[in-house]
Enzyme design. Structure first.
Site, PDB file in Angstrom:
ATOM      1  N   TYR A 157     -15.902  -2.016   6.948  1.00 60.60           N
ATOM      2  CA  TYR A 157     -14.495  -1.880   6.553  1.00 60.60           C
ATOM      3  C   TYR A 157     -14.385  -1.142   5.215  1.00 60.60           C
ATOM      4  O   TYR A 157     -13.615  -0.187   5.072  1.00 60.60           O
ATOM      5  CB  TYR A 157     -13.833  -3.264   6.455  1.00 60.60           C
TER       6      TYR A 157
HETATM    7  N1  NAD Z   1      -3.451  -7.312   3.009  1.00 58.51           N
HETATM    8  C1  NAD Z   1      -4.422  -7.062   2.130  1.00 58.51           C
HETATM    9  O1  NAD Z   1      -4.825  -7.942   1.361  1.00 58.51           O
HETATM   10  C2  NAD Z   1      -5.033  -5.691   2.028  1.00 58.51           C
HETATM   11  C3  NAD Z   1      -6.016  -5.480   1.049  1.00 58.51           C
HETATM   12  C4  NAD Z   1      -6.600  -4.230   0.943  1.00 58.51           C
HETATM   13  C5  NAD Z   1      -6.178  -3.199   1.783  1.00 58.51           C
HETATM   14  N2  NAD Z   1      -5.229  -3.431   2.720  1.00 58.51           N
HETATM   15  C6  NAD Z   1      -4.819  -2.319   3.577  1.00 58.51           C
HETATM   16  O2  NAD Z   1      -3.404  -2.256   3.618  1.00 58.51           O
HETATM   17  C7  NAD Z   1      -2.969  -1.850   4.905  1.00 58.51           C
HETATM   18  C8  NAD Z   1      -2.005  -2.870   5.481  1.00 58.51           C
HETATM   19  O3  NAD Z   1      -2.663  -4.133   5.564  1.00 58.51           O
HETATM   20  P1  NAD Z   1      -1.978  -5.422   6.181  1.00 58.51           P
HETATM   21  O4  NAD Z   1      -2.533  -6.607   5.491  1.00 58.51           O
HETATM   22  O5  NAD Z   1      -0.512  -5.220   6.265  1.00 58.51           O
HETATM   23  O6  NAD Z   1      -2.646  -5.391   7.636  1.00 58.51           O
HETATM   24  P2  NAD Z   1      -1.997  -5.600   9.079  1.00 58.51           P
HETATM   25  O7  NAD Z   1      -3.136  -5.749  10.016  1.00 58.51           O
HETATM   26  O8  NAD Z   1      -0.981  -6.704   9.012  1.00 58.51           O
HETATM   27  O9  NAD Z   1      -1.234  -4.232   9.328  1.00 58.51           O
HETATM   28  C9  NAD Z   1      -1.884  -3.072   9.788  1.00 58.51           C
HETATM   29  C10 NAD Z   1      -1.124  -2.588  11.015  1.00 58.51           C
HETATM   30  O10 NAD Z   1      -1.738  -1.381  11.462  1.00 58.51           O
HETATM   31  C11 NAD Z   1      -1.672  -1.352  12.887  1.00 58.51           C
HETATM   32  N3  NAD Z   1      -2.700  -0.437  13.371  1.00 58.51           N
HETATM   33  C12 NAD Z   1      -4.050  -0.593  13.363  1.00 58.51           C
HETATM   34  N4  NAD Z   1      -4.653   0.466  13.891  1.00 58.51           N
HETATM   35  C13 NAD Z   1      -3.664   1.338  14.249  1.00 58.51           C
HETATM   36  C14 NAD Z   1      -3.643   2.612  14.869  1.00 58.51           C
HETATM   37  N5  NAD Z   1      -4.792   3.221  15.217  1.00 58.51           N
HETATM   38  N6  NAD Z   1      -2.440   3.198  15.113  1.00 58.51           N
HETATM   39  C15 NAD Z   1      -1.283   2.573  14.773  1.00 58.51           C
HETATM   40  N7  NAD Z   1      -1.230   1.361  14.182  1.00 58.51           N
HETATM   41  C16 NAD Z   1      -2.425   0.756  13.919  1.00 58.51           C
HETATM   42  C17 NAD Z   1      -1.917  -2.796  13.300  1.00 58.51           C
HETATM   43  O11 NAD Z   1      -1.421  -3.081  14.595  1.00 58.51           O
HETATM   44  C18 NAD Z   1      -1.189  -3.577  12.179  1.00 58.51           C
HETATM   45  O12 NAD Z   1       0.127  -3.946  12.598  1.00 58.51           O
HETATM   46  C19 NAD Z   1      -4.234  -1.650   5.735  1.00 58.51           C
HETATM   47  O13 NAD Z   1      -4.579  -0.297   5.679  1.00 58.51           O
HETATM   48  C20 NAD Z   1      -5.256  -2.498   5.019  1.00 58.51           C
HETATM   49  O14 NAD Z   1      -6.564  -2.022   5.237  1.00 58.51           O
HETATM   50  C21 NAD Z   1      -4.647  -4.663   2.859  1.00 58.51           C
END
Ligand code: NAD
Length: 328
Positions: free
Chosen positions: A149
């Site tokens: 990741y």
């Molecule tokens: N929440 C955290 O603590 C955190 C920390 C670091 C980074 N991030 C990054 O922030 C972003 C949002 O995170 P989150 O916590 O809201 O995660 P989340 O899983 O709730 O949201 C990500 C969304 O992306 C969608 N998705 C995945 N692959 C896809 C694709 N190929 N095409 C279209 N949609 C797709 C999923 O269905 C999901 O709804 C992500 O990129 C994650 O890596 C989050």
């Protein structure tokens, strides 16, 4: 002035909040999500429920890695779609590369072919690995990720660099430090622990409780994303920037569990387990650069944030008596 923004991952935790915030600020949003099965579609449909009633929101179910992106009329793109989560990336690393790297390359390429220039990319504190001195500053090399990741998120950042070198793009990579708040992903520690403690079940604590995380409350994260969008409006063409968005405090795992238990008015029963492979020991955001570039300053401390999270959890799941929780 009203703009239309494309938010990828709009059905997710951060994406759904961001879409609402943009619309409430008078903008329009095209949301894209493929309902990746990493967690239940029902949860994501609930995230979208309020949004679908707002004029100005348009939802397109599509996969960023392979489908054409609805970029018509879009001013800027906030790319949050990803397979999130460190541990599952050990099970299916190829799928993480597809969703996080191939999708990012395709999206940035589609943006520049459409003649657009402004992109905000959701990166992660995990890129710092275990070898970066704390607090983690953006000018550290971050070349030793310890999970697929983390590697996929760093690869996304490197793609941003390459594209901003080749084309007149303005891309800002935001390194999110564990974001939490209402609708937090059910796999993340705060949500999982709250659920277990509320049900009177034991909490699996990996390690001795001394690992530390920098937790960012969702409203602070959203402030940072909005400031980053403004940055993309003002930046020179062919510029890439990387900025930490953190909560400004290191919180030990055992303290986190105690705070959740206190907010729930429960005792936490702890089961000790070994460290999880791929998990970093510490995250700690240096926020000097974020302050300078975005004027970013987190406002919600961990105690207040946990109380707000638990309030939301109890609103959704109902407040049960301790006895009925144990029975359930
Ligand atoms: N929440 C955290 O603590 C955190 C920390 C670091 C980074 N991030 C990054 O922030 C972003 C949002 O995170 P989150 O916590 O809201 O995660 P989340 O899983 O709730 O949201 C990500 C969304 O992306 C969608 N998705 C995945 N692959 C896809 C694709 N190929 N095409 C279209 N949609 C797709 C999923 O269905 C999901 O709804 C992500 O990129 C994650 O890596 C989050």
């Amino acid at each position: 002035m009203t703009h239309r923004f494309l938010v990828t991952g709009a059905a997710g935790f951060i994406g759904s909040h961001l879409s609402e915030t943009l619309i409430r600020s008078g903008h329009e949003v095209t949301g894209v999500d493929n309902f990746d099965p990493f967690y239940a579609r029902d949860v994501k449909e609930r995230n979208l429920a309020g949004l679908r009633t707002l004029p100005g929101f348009r939802f397109v179910e599509a996969d960023v890695a392979r489908d054409p992106m609805p970029l018509d009329g879009v001013e800027a793109v906030i790319h949050l779609a990803a397979k999130a989560g460190v541990r599952p990336s050990l099970e299916d690393p190829g799928a993480y590369m597809d969703a996080n790297v191939t999708a990012t390359a395709r999206l940035i390429d589609a943006v520049r072919r459409a003649g657009l220039t402004r992109i905000v990319f959701g990166s992660s504190s995990s890129v710092y690995g275990n070898a970066t001195p704390a607090p983690f500053a953006e000018d550290q090399p971050a070349v030793l990720p310890i999970s697929p990741y983390a590697a996929s998120k760093r690869a996304g950042e490197l793609l941003a660099h390459a594209f901003a070198h080749l084309y007149p793009l303005k891309i800002i990579c935001l390194r999110f430090f564990t974001v939490y708040g209402p609708r937090q992903r059910p796999d993340l520690a705060i949500h999982k622990f709250t659920d277990l403690i509320a049900r009177g079940r034991p909490v699996q604590m990996h390690g001795d409780g001394s690992s530390e995380r920098d937790y960012t409350y969702i409203t602070d994260c959203l402030d940072g994303i909005l400031a980053a969008l403004d940055w993309t409006a003002a930046a020179a063409p062919g510029t890439v920037e990387t900025v930490n968005l953190g909560g400004g405090e290191r919180v030990r795992l055992d303290r986190l569990i105690a705070l959740i238990a206190r907010a729930l008015g429960q005792d936490a029963r702890i089961e000790h387990h070994p460290d999880q492979p791929g998990d970093v020991r510490l995250t700690d955001a240096d926020l000097v650069h974020a302050g300078r570039v975005l004027g970013f300053k987190p406002r919600v401390g961990i105690e207040e944030g946990i109380r707000k999270f638990v309030d939301w959890y109890e609103e959704v799941h109902g407040r049960q008596s301790r006895a009925s929780r144990r029975a359930g």
